[in-house]
Design an enzyme around this catalytic site. Structure first.
Site, PDB file in Angstrom:
ATOM      1  N   HIS A  92       0.854  -1.189   0.000  1.00 27.78           N
ATOM      2  CA  HIS A  92       0.000   0.000   0.000  1.00 27.78           C
ATOM      3  C   HIS A  92       0.892   1.243   0.000  1.00 27.78           C
ATOM      4  CE1 HIS A  92      -3.535  -2.407   1.045  1.00 27.78           C
ATOM      5  NE2 HIS A  92      -2.794  -3.018   1.939  1.00 27.78           N
ATOM      6  N   HIS A 102      -0.886  -6.724  -5.263  1.00 27.26           N
ATOM      7  CA  HIS A 102      -0.826  -8.002  -4.558  1.00 27.26           C
ATOM      8  C   HIS A 102      -0.220  -9.043  -5.475  1.00 27.26           C
ATOM      9  CE1 HIS A 102      -3.028 -11.976  -3.918  1.00 27.26           C
ATOM     10  NE2 HIS A 102      -2.279 -11.877  -2.845  1.00 27.26           N
ATOM     11  N   HIS A 167     -20.867  -8.492  -2.318  1.00 24.25           N
ATOM     12  CA  HIS A 167     -21.802  -7.601  -1.613  1.00 24.25           C
ATOM     13  C   HIS A 167     -21.685  -6.158  -2.083  1.00 24.25           C
ATOM     14  CE1 HIS A 167     -18.308  -7.396   1.279  1.00 24.25           C
ATOM     15  NE2 HIS A 167     -18.649  -6.140   1.314  1.00 24.25           N
TER      16      HIS A 167
END
Lengths: 296, 296
Positions: A92, A102, A167
């Site tokens: 980050h 990643h 979600h």
């Protein structure tokens, strides 16, 4: 063979740490050695508060143990004894225009003799820069193409499917490549798959530092910083709710601080934040979906 | 009966919002009404950037739908049609000496005719103040004792077990009470259990505002703030990795922003942070374990 893989993976960890320190120019990795309760251990290397890198980890581990039965069933393997080794990276950066990245390469073996490789690299920009996205995907495609012309498409789709937050109905970032259970067979010998996985690992540093260097000096303000902190919230949601590697680590009682080094140092959740229409933030959200063609 | 419960729960939401606004003295709740895709809906009320309360939600919802098969199996219920209504609260304050609090009361009914209540209140101090902890538990015990002398012990243990973060080997906070699947039977009639659940809801505001008012003016610095942000990280870990309510919401495609209002606005993860020996932080960690007797 295990030792050969371990040595190769450790070499990749070393090379990446050197390249990232050089790129940052200020921060150095700090190292923690640890042992796993059921066998093996790891080398966790953390870089913090750098010129570019706010918090990042480049971790090597090799672990032996007994698979929790639920995981053995899920993997469809016989026998519970396993050996796993891998390199895991999450970086980050402070500047919201420098993407989070990643990478993971891993080798997994169970006592019945089954073994496979997995891996991948994916990019999570807070602001999608289309030129960077194309560069990133083309570089990954080049790595794949050197081994199997079908792999980029296959692994790109797998990354789209894997790095997805149901979600939120958003991909975590712009994807990349992801593969798992890549076993010797039609697609290549053990040596060839190992070689490919090694090349994925070695492609990380040049590809990522190129993207870092293009964006590290871009100016930003509080607005962009806030957006970055909220997007990091999505990263946390993905990692804690869906990421199989994180789940595996938590369920096998791995070293928690090495597993959760993937979480950013500062994160925000603002209730019901909606970017303005046609803003750079809204434009980014439009690109956080599956199936975007970055190499066409 | 559903409508009676809904009305009672909405009344509890209203009373709590009034009490918290009065306590804060500055911020007002903002309301979002929403409908659930499969039936029902909710009233989400969010308070932000207050004098005391940094981010909090007091949510009412009543939802009807089909249970995902995996949840039906887990609950051991026949038939997948369900009705659920509840009030859920999480409040995060700016001052690290004001604890985070969570309350939930809920009623659940499935088409086969099975129905039950659940609920509880638990406290998550960043710094455990033992006097507050005793006050909090004794107040909850008093609510339980008015209904069944065995309930406090039972529900206190359930809270210890539920609000536990296995991968950290820490409880989320100092617990409180937690109960689920409380059905009419030996322990009381439907009316009695409903009445108890209502009283749990009504005890929230006086108990919490008393704790807030004791601590809201305590001075703090950057050190305490950083610790608070890291402890909030644990809160996020619990909610995203283990909390059944959150999982249920995500799996039944509930309104995401209402479910994830429980996440604090600012959170930090520092790699491998270890409090100094005998520091207030270390003392707090010692108390974040199961089985602490706060009423003896």
């Amino acid at each position: 063979m295990r030792q050969t893989i371990i040595d190769q993976f450790k070499g990749i960890q070393n090379g990446i740490c050197r390249a990232l320190e050089e790129c940052d120019g200020q921060a150095k990795f700090e190292e923690d050695l640890w042992r796993h309760h059921s066998g093996g251990g790891g080398i966790t290397r953390i870089i913090q508060n750098g010129e570019v890198f706010e918090k990042g980890g480049v971790n090597f581990s090799h672990v032996e143990g007994d698979l929790p039965p639920v995981i053995a069933t899920h993997l469809g393997v016989q026998g519970v004894r396993y050996f796993a080794t891998g390199v895991s990276i999450v970086i980050h950066s402070s500047n919201p225009f420098v993407p989070t990245i990643h990478m993971n390469i891993r080798y997994f073996e169970v006592e019945s003799g089954q073994s496979w490789f997995g891996g991948g690299i994916d990019l999570t920009p807070m602001y999608v820069n289309e030129e960077d996205a194309r560069f990133f995907h083309r570089e990954l495609k080049a790595v794949c193409d050197r081994h199997n012309p079908a792999w980029y498409d296959d692994f790109k789709h797998q990354a789209d499917d894997y790095f997805f937050i149901p979600h939120r109905n958003e991909t975590r970032g712009i994807g990349g490549i992801f593969y798992d259970h890549l076993k010797p067979g039609e697609k290549g010998t053990f040596e060839e798959i190992f070689q490919f996985t090694t090349e994925v690992g070695k492609s990380f540093a040049p590809v990522y530092t190129a993207i870092v260097n293009r964006n590290r000096h871009l100016p930003y303000g509080e607005h962009e910083k806030n957006w970055q902190l909220m997007r990091r919230g999505r990263y946390v949601e993905f990692n804690l709710v869906y990421d199989r590697g994180t789940k595996f680590g938590l369920e096998t009682s791995g070293r928690i601080e090495s597993i959760l080094m993937s979480l950013p140092s500062m994160v925000a959740w603002n209730y019901n934040y909606c970017p303005k229409e046609n803003s750079p933030e809204a434009k980014t959200l439009e690109l956080l979906r599956k199936g975007v063609d970055w190499v066409g």
